[in-house]
Design a protein around this motif. Structure first.
Motif, mmCIF file in Angstrom:
data_model
loop_
_atom_site.group_PDB
_atom_site.id
_atom_site.type_symbol
_atom_site.label_atom_id
_atom_site.label_comp_id
_atom_site.label_asym_id
_atom_site.label_seq_id
_atom_site.Cartn_x
_atom_site.Cartn_y
_atom_site.Cartn_z
ATOM 1 N N GLN A 98 0.835 -1.208 0.000
ATOM 2 C CA GLN A 98 0.000 0.000 0.000
ATOM 3 C C GLN A 98 0.862 1.248 0.000
ATOM 4 N N PHE A 99 1.965 1.145 0.698
ATOM 5 C CA PHE A 99 2.873 2.289 0.783
ATOM 6 C C PHE A 99 3.409 2.672 -0.587
ATOM 7 N N VAL A 100 3.729 1.670 -1.410
ATOM 8 C CA VAL A 100 4.219 2.020 -2.739
ATOM 9 C C VAL A 100 3.087 2.298 -3.719
ATOM 10 N N GLY A 101 1.853 2.252 -3.237
ATOM 11 C CA GLY A 101 0.762 2.759 -4.051
ATOM 12 C C GLY A 101 -0.222 1.747 -4.588
ATOM 13 N N LEU A 102 -0.108 0.477 -4.167
ATOM 14 C CA LEU A 102 -1.069 -0.515 -4.640
ATOM 15 C C LEU A 102 -2.357 -0.397 -3.827
ATOM 16 N N GLU A 103 -3.508 -0.518 -4.503
ATOM 17 C CA GLU A 103 -4.764 -0.453 -3.783
ATOM 18 C C GLU A 103 -4.897 -1.710 -2.919
ATOM 19 N N PRO A 104 -5.324 -1.555 -1.658
ATOM 20 C CA PRO A 104 -5.363 -2.711 -0.749
ATOM 21 C C PRO A 104 -6.263 -3.836 -1.255
ATOM 22 N N GLU A 105 -7.305 -3.502 -2.014
ATOM 23 C CA GLU A 105 -8.238 -4.547 -2.460
ATOM 24 C C GLU A 105 -7.591 -5.502 -3.462
ATOM 25 N N ARG A 106 -6.502 -5.067 -4.068
ATOM 26 C CA ARG A 106 -5.900 -5.922 -5.099
ATOM 27 C C ARG A 106 -5.088 -7.065 -4.494
ATOM 28 N N ALA D 171 0.538 10.045 3.881
ATOM 29 C CA ALA D 171 -0.587 10.977 3.771
ATOM 30 C C ALA D 171 -1.063 11.157 2.332
ATOM 31 N N MET D 172 -0.260 10.688 1.381
ATOM 32 C CA MET D 172 -0.655 10.851 -0.025
ATOM 33 C C MET D 172 -1.706 9.825 -0.424
ATOM 34 N N SER D 173 -2.296 10.013 -1.599
ATOM 35 C CA SER D 173 -3.228 9.011 -2.112
ATOM 36 C C SER D 173 -2.431 7.877 -2.745
ATOM 37 N N ALA D 174 -3.117 6.745 -2.967
ATOM 38 C CA ALA D 174 -2.423 5.576 -3.520
ATOM 39 C C ALA D 174 -1.741 5.926 -4.834
ATOM 40 N N ASP D 175 -2.439 6.634 -5.697
ATOM 41 C CA ASP D 175 -1.860 6.949 -6.994
ATOM 42 C C ASP D 175 -0.665 7.895 -6.874
ATOM 43 N N GLU D 176 -0.795 8.849 -5.961
ATOM 44 C CA GLU D 176 0.325 9.770 -5.741
ATOM 45 C C GLU D 176 1.548 9.015 -5.237
ATOM 46 N N ARG D 177 1.283 8.073 -4.342
ATOM 47 C CA ARG D 177 2.395 7.300 -3.808
ATOM 48 C C ARG D 177 3.065 6.486 -4.908
ATOM 49 N N TYR D 178 2.234 5.849 -5.724
ATOM 50 C CA TYR D 178 2.814 5.041 -6.788
ATOM 51 C C TYR D 178 3.634 5.916 -7.733
ATOM 52 N N GLN D 179 3.095 7.076 -8.023
ATOM 53 C CA GLN D 179 3.805 7.995 -8.920
ATOM 54 C C GLN D 179 5.146 8.418 -8.312
ATOM 55 N N PHE D 180 5.101 8.691 -7.013
ATOM 56 C CA PHE D 180 6.328 9.087 -6.326
ATOM 57 C C PHE D 180 7.394 7.999 -6.446
ATOM 58 N N PHE D 181 7.001 6.763 -6.157
ATOM 59 C CA PHE D 181 7.990 5.690 -6.205
ATOM 60 C C PHE D 181 8.396 5.348 -7.627
ATOM 61 N N GLU D 182 7.450 5.448 -8.538
ATOM 62 C CA GLU D 182 7.773 5.220 -9.933
ATOM 63 C C GLU D 182 8.870 6.190 -10.369
ATOM 64 N N GLU D 183 8.688 7.450 -9.991
ATOM 65 C CA GLU D 183 9.653 8.474 -10.389
ATOM 66 C C GLU D 183 11.014 8.253 -9.761
ATOM 67 N N THR D 184 11.033 8.047 -8.447
ATOM 68 C CA THR D 184 12.330 7.931 -7.779
ATOM 69 C C THR D 184 13.027 6.630 -8.156
ATOM 70 N N ILE D 185 12.257 5.563 -8.280
ATOM 71 C CA ILE D 185 12.901 4.270 -8.459
ATOM 72 C C ILE D 185 13.231 3.993 -9.921
ATOM 73 N N SER D 186 12.570 4.688 -10.845
ATOM 74 C CA SER D 186 12.948 4.482 -12.246
ATOM 75 C C SER D 186 14.361 5.012 -12.510
ATOM 76 N N ARG D 187 14.872 5.836 -11.606
ATOM 77 C CA ARG D 187 16.242 6.331 -11.752
ATOM 78 C C ARG D 187 17.291 5.266 -11.489
ATOM 79 N N CYS D 188 16.875 4.219 -10.759
ATOM 80 C CA CYS D 188 17.826 3.194 -10.314
ATOM 81 C C CYS D 188 18.620 2.631 -11.487
#
Lengths: 144, 338, 281, 300
Positions: A98-106, D171-188
């Motif tokens: 969830q922290f990396v952005g996956l929806e919990p329902e998945r 505190a971010m939304s799921a999509d924001e979080r994914y975007q954040f990690f996508e951005e930072t980790i795609s640099r790896c």
């Protein structure tokens, strides 16, 4: 894959089931003619202790829209303690995902015993409903 | 002489970008490297033409970290290769330093000579034009001259620019360079400027005779000591402008997939591990030795110059503080009977 | 040691496709694969004894020694099951198509050996590359002198090419075949010995001879020691080296020993050349 | 600091001289003051090369892994965070306590040699601050938790809220979080420096080097990179000792400790206070090698 060629999208869902409980429950559900959606694909493993988080990650990586890990109820593990260890792992993993952005329902986990054929069917209905509501998963998915 | 006023720089890069992907030294957040000019975000990113160098070399423009080679398709017992992905889109590397261009020349020798021309590299390389930025002030970790690189007149450049403060002296050196210059000729001025004065190197490295001497040092105890701190991570190889080792791997999704190649590092245990499980370089010491001997001896034997271009990046990034110049001097001073 | 038998395709890393026309089980973990162009007409390239080719399945690519044959009707590879890719290969059936690119590397010194007596020493799957040279010698029998073949394996079942070993080759003119297995077993009344020890016991005279050896690295090491003890000079000892390979064309870097790339400059070396290399083989 | 240099040199000479240790692990100076390098002294003479300065930041406990198959007795210098690494290795039975002579240093905070390199050697446009290394500002344990000899005076932790960054992301939304990690980790660039520098990564064959089966692809794209970092973070669960070396050595500045700290925070919340390598109790197990029947299972 054929599923994707359909105009109507159907979720691809991987259920990783322990041999002794959840897989038996799936058998029982079949035996009792409980209906459940055809969108799930079951992978049988010996014990929930064998459910490495890699399986779930790999499933999403290769195009799954949802993953369920399921095994015996705590205390009922065929090998005594496998599901207790797995429980800790799952608790941590689910929060990390969830922290990396996956929806919990998945990414779900449940305990289904070998006698709970109807619970198996219900869980599958619920799972497919949850994932369908979210639509296709793009997160963590390989760019082919 | 032709002059490019710095006030026109953006316009020039935009113009060049009309026909090609232009890669410029750029800082992006906390990292720096050669990134597409088009990707520059004002306020966040910064053009780094006047910095000594950037963290990641332009190697990936001609030799990307991951490159798909061809698709595979399986049907029953049949196997098909449906498409090969050679990429010959025109591109420009703008503002590379001599050391980085030398790295590309090393790769040219590897990929384009020796009996086989590697087609994926060739496609990218031939469609690449290099605009070199002459170096007049070596940094504290620079030692390119010691490795046979001329920072003022980079070998392999199609165009060379020389920074005089407010303007660059622009000089096309090859046909490719002339062609590039002609697309921006209205933005260049005709004017005489004096070439800046070259400052001396701070770092003194003496590579003379080291390649020859290393031939007798394969089993020398120097490797025990120097390799001790090494962690065997791959940073040095991945940010090196000349390291070219790669791996070929495949990804299959059911019956279709593709084969790709990706950078590999001689620092990893898996690099030489054989299918049966044996490994001729089982510990960090052997891998460390092979890396430095390859850079300083083996490559020189094969191609006549070292595989190190003296850019100093590995010194800057090494988590364990390993310094290739120290290894060169230790080899130089080593007692062969030790 | 470069030669004309070289892939000159425009895209050296992209394989061509061949079809498996026959599979023969040599031992429990070695199979021979016979391949031909998919149109059934000949082979994608000709090879010289000792040269290799890169075979690919959707699982991976691997470098294998080709078996030379004069008619060039098909290519043959004897492949042992050791890893992921060979595991996959061992599951395929006749008619399967495979990727192939090559031929790669140098070859055995067929010219330099002319007029000499030949001593072949092999262990296990190491007979596969030598077999090319052996077959070449038989084909050009008049060019070579006496031929001695010493071959050993763990057990009788693990001996490759049994029909040739026991029936065909011993019948060839002026040829001796010595076979040994590592441990005694029921029904085997032949030699029980390790290859290097057997070699020393047979003690073949070095005069006007070429000794060619291939097998597991430790066997090669002890065979070379034994040959030296028997008075063979460095020029008379030939072996093949093995390293992990990916590209096959001297680009990807991993198969180097010193400044040599085994895929391009090797795999065949004589002891004079090997002594120039760092002792990493 | 020079003080420490002299003290460490003396201890190392003493131990090497009387045969108490065969090798002493500390630092020595490279070409410049800030080019400090881990150093393995094997004689009292060599011990004179040892230095300890502002840039002696490397977590040396990782070097003990090089000695896990040998019998040599080892002297080692550790700061607060590094000492937790030693406990981690002891817990994993990678090294035996009897073989170690641990010199602890109460750490006043270090500067980052890599940062200094970038600043001094012209790879940065604008030199960043030359204050303490970022990881030292997040320090929760400046004082060694295991040692045979202690140098310096006790320091206090420097961090206010070590999970501040984690909470920001949460505190971010799921999509924001994914975007954040996508951005930072795609640099790896997948150089695996974060893995190699990590003391908790002590597996002999790493899952990422495993080819049979190959779980994580070698392609350098967002998903394979994410796979790498998620798997690595999950393997760090209950093991990360927060030395921050992974984040420090990352050549593309990925905030790796964010993932590790998230896991630490959750493990603490879920399974009761647990800090890896804070205290060595023989036979004690890390949180994922044990369980309680009363563990929570409110899975969402």
């Amino acid at each position: 894959m054929s599923v994707e060629n359909n105009n109507e999208w159907n979720p691809k869902i991987i259920v990783i089931a322990c041999n002794w409980c959840t897989y038996a429950a799936a058998d029982l559900a079949g035996l009792n003619h409980y209906e459940y959606p055809a969108d799930i694909r079951i992978i049988r493993v010996p014990c929930s202790g064998r459910m490495d988080p890699l399986f779930m990650l790999r499933a999403f990586n290769r195009g799954a829209d949802g993953v369920l890990l399921s095994g015996c109820h705590p205390g009922d593990c065929h090998y005594g303690t496998g599901n207790y260890y797995n429980r800790r792992r799952q608790m941590m993993m689910k929060r990390l995902m969830q922290f990396v952005g996956l929806e919990p329902e998945r990414y779900q986990t449940s305990w289904i015993s070998g006698a709970e054929g109807s619970k198996f069917a219900e869980t599958m209905h619920k799972l497919v409903e949850d994932v369908t509501a979210l639509g296709p998963n793009r997160k963590l998915r390989d760019e082919r | 002489m032709k002059i490019l006023n710095k006030s026109k720089l953006e316009e020039v890069l935009n113009r060049l970008g009309e026909n090609a992907d232009v890669y410029v030294p750029m800082s992006k957040g906390l990292q720096s490297g050669f990134y597409p000019w088009k990707s520059l975000e004002g306020g966040k990113d910064e053009l780094m033409l006047d910095a000594l160098n950037v963290y990641q070399p332009p190697k990936s423009v001609v030799f990307p970290q991951t490159e798909r080679m061809y698709s595979l398709y399986q049907e029953g017992k049949g196997l098909k290769i449906e498409e090969t992905y050679e990429n010959d889109e025109p591109r420009v590397i703008f503002g590379a330093r001599a050391c980085d261009i030398k790295g590309i020349i090393c790769m040219d020798e590897v990929f384009l000579t020796g009996g086989y021309e590697e087609s994926f590299y060739k496609a990218r390389r031939e469609s690449t034009t290099i605009v070199a930025n002459a170096c007049y002030e070596p940094g504290p970790s620079c030692f390119c001259a010691a490795m046979g690189v001329d920072p003022l007149n980079p070998e392999g450049a199609d165009v060379i620019i020389r920074d005089t403060g407010d303007a660059y002296i622009w000089e096309a050196l090859t046909e490719k360079g002339e062609a590039l210059s002609s697309t921006i000729k209205d933005l260049l001025e005709e004017k005489e400027l004096s070439v800046p004065e070259a400052k001396p190197f701070i770092q003194q490295v003496d590579y003379d005779g080291v390649a020859e001497k290393l031939k007798g040092m394969f089993e020398h105890p120097i490797w025990d000591r120097t390799s001790e701190a090494c962690l065997n991570c791959g940073i040095c190889t991945y940010i090196c402008p000349s390291c070219y080792c790669f791996d070929i791997q495949v990804k299959m999704y059911g019956h279709e997939g593709y084969r790709f190649r990706c950078w590999d590092s001689c620092m990893y245990e898996e690099y030489t591990r054989e299918a049966g499980g044996g490994n001729p370089r089982p510990t960090g010491r052997e891998r460390f030795r092979n890396r430095f001997l390859h850079k300083l001896e083996f490559f020189t034997e094969r191609y006549g110059h070292p595989l190190c271009t003296g850019c100093g990046r590995c010194i800057v990034v090494c988590p364990a503080g390993i310094n290739i110049t120290s290894i060169i001097s230790e080899a130089k001073e080593a007692d062969l009977d030790a | 040691m470069h030669d004309d038998h070289k892939c000159n395709c425009e895209q050296p890393l992209v394989p061509g496709i061949v079809e498996v026309i026959d599979i023969k089980e040599e031992t429990p973990d070695i199979k021979s694969f016979y391949v031909k162009n998919i149109d059934g007409q000949g082979v994608p390239f000709n090879v010289l004894p000792g040269q290799c080719a890169m075979i690919s399945t959707p699982v991976g690519e691997g470098m294998f020694s080709c078996t030379w044959q004069e008619e060039q009707e098909w290519l043959q590879f004897a492949i042992k099951r050791v890893g992921l890719m060979t595991d996959d290969l061992h599951r395929i059936e006749v008619g399967q198509q495979l990727g192939i690119r090559g031929p790669y590397g140098n070859h055995f010194p067929i010219e330099e050996s002319k007029g000499k007596d030949m001593l072949f020493i092999a262990g296990g799957i190491g007979l596969a590359p030598l077999r090319s040279f052996i077959k070449y010698c038989f084909k050009h029998r008049e060019d070579y002198g006496k031929i001695q073949i010493i071959y050993g394996s763990r057990s009788y079942a693990d001996l490759c090419f049994k029909d040739e070993l026991f029936d065909l080759w011993p019948k060839e003119k002026d040829t001796e075949v010595f076979v040994t297995i590592d441990r005694p077993e029921e029904g085997w009344d032949g030699e029980v010995n390790f290859v290097p020890t057997y070699l020393e016991k047979l003690n073949p005279d070095p005069a006007n001879k070429m000794a060619v050896t291939c097998g597991p690295p430790v066997m090669i090491k002890f065979v070379i020691q034994a040959l030296e003890k028997m008075g063979y000079s460095d020029e008379q000892i030939i072996t093949t080296l093995e390293m992990r390979m990916k590209c096959g064309i001297g680009k990807c870097g991993r198969c180097n020993i010193g400044s040599q790339y085994i895929c391009l400059d090797g795999p065949v070396y004589n002891m004079v050349q090997l002594r120039q290399l760092p002792p990493e083989w | 600091m020079n003080d420490f240099t002299q003290q460490i040199q003396d201890i190392a000479s003493r131990l090497l001289d009387n045969g108490q240790v065969d090798v002493f692990i500390a630092w020595h100076k490279g070409q410049q003051d800030f080019q400090v390098q881990p150093y393995f002294a094997r004689s009292a003479d060599e011990a004179q090369n040892i230095i300890f300065n502002d840039y002696s930041i490397h977590n040396l406990s990782n070097s003990l892994l090089k000695f896990r198959d040998s019998k040599e007795k080892i002297g080692i210098v550790v700061k607060g965070c590094d000492s937790r690494g030693i406990i981690r290795l002891l817990e994993d039975n990678q090294i035996q306590r009897e073989r170690l002579y641990i010199v602890g240093i109460c750490c006043p905070g270090m500067k980052d040699p890599l940062q200094a390199m970038r600043d001094e050697l012209g790879f940065n446009h604008k030199p960043e601050s030359t204050e303490l290394a970022a990881k030292c500002n997040d320090c929760i344990q400046p004082n060694p938790v295991i040692y045979d000899e202690l140098l310096g005076t006790e320091q206090s932790p420097r961090v206010q809220d070590r999970f501040a960054r984690v909470k920001e992301i949460e505190a971010m939304s799921a999509d924001e979080r994914y975007q954040f990690f996508e951005e930072t980790i795609s640099r790896c660039i997948r150089c695996y420096a974060c893995r190699e520098v990590c003391v908790a990564c002590d597996c002999r064959t790493c899952i990422f080097d495993e080819m049979r089966p190959q779980w994580v692809g070698r392609e350098n794209n967002t998903t394979d990179n994410l796979m790498y970092h998620i798997v690595k973070a999950s393997h760090m669960a209950g093991r990360c000792i927060e030395c921050g070396e992974c984040e420090r050595v990352c050549p593309v500045n990925i905030p790796l400790m964010l993932l590790n700290q998230k896991v630490i925070k959750d493990v603490n919340e879920l399974f009761g206070p647990y800090e890896a390598g804070m205290q060595y109790v023989e036979g004690q197990k890390p949180p994922f090698s044990m369980y309680e029947e009363s563990d929570p299972d409110d899975f969402l």
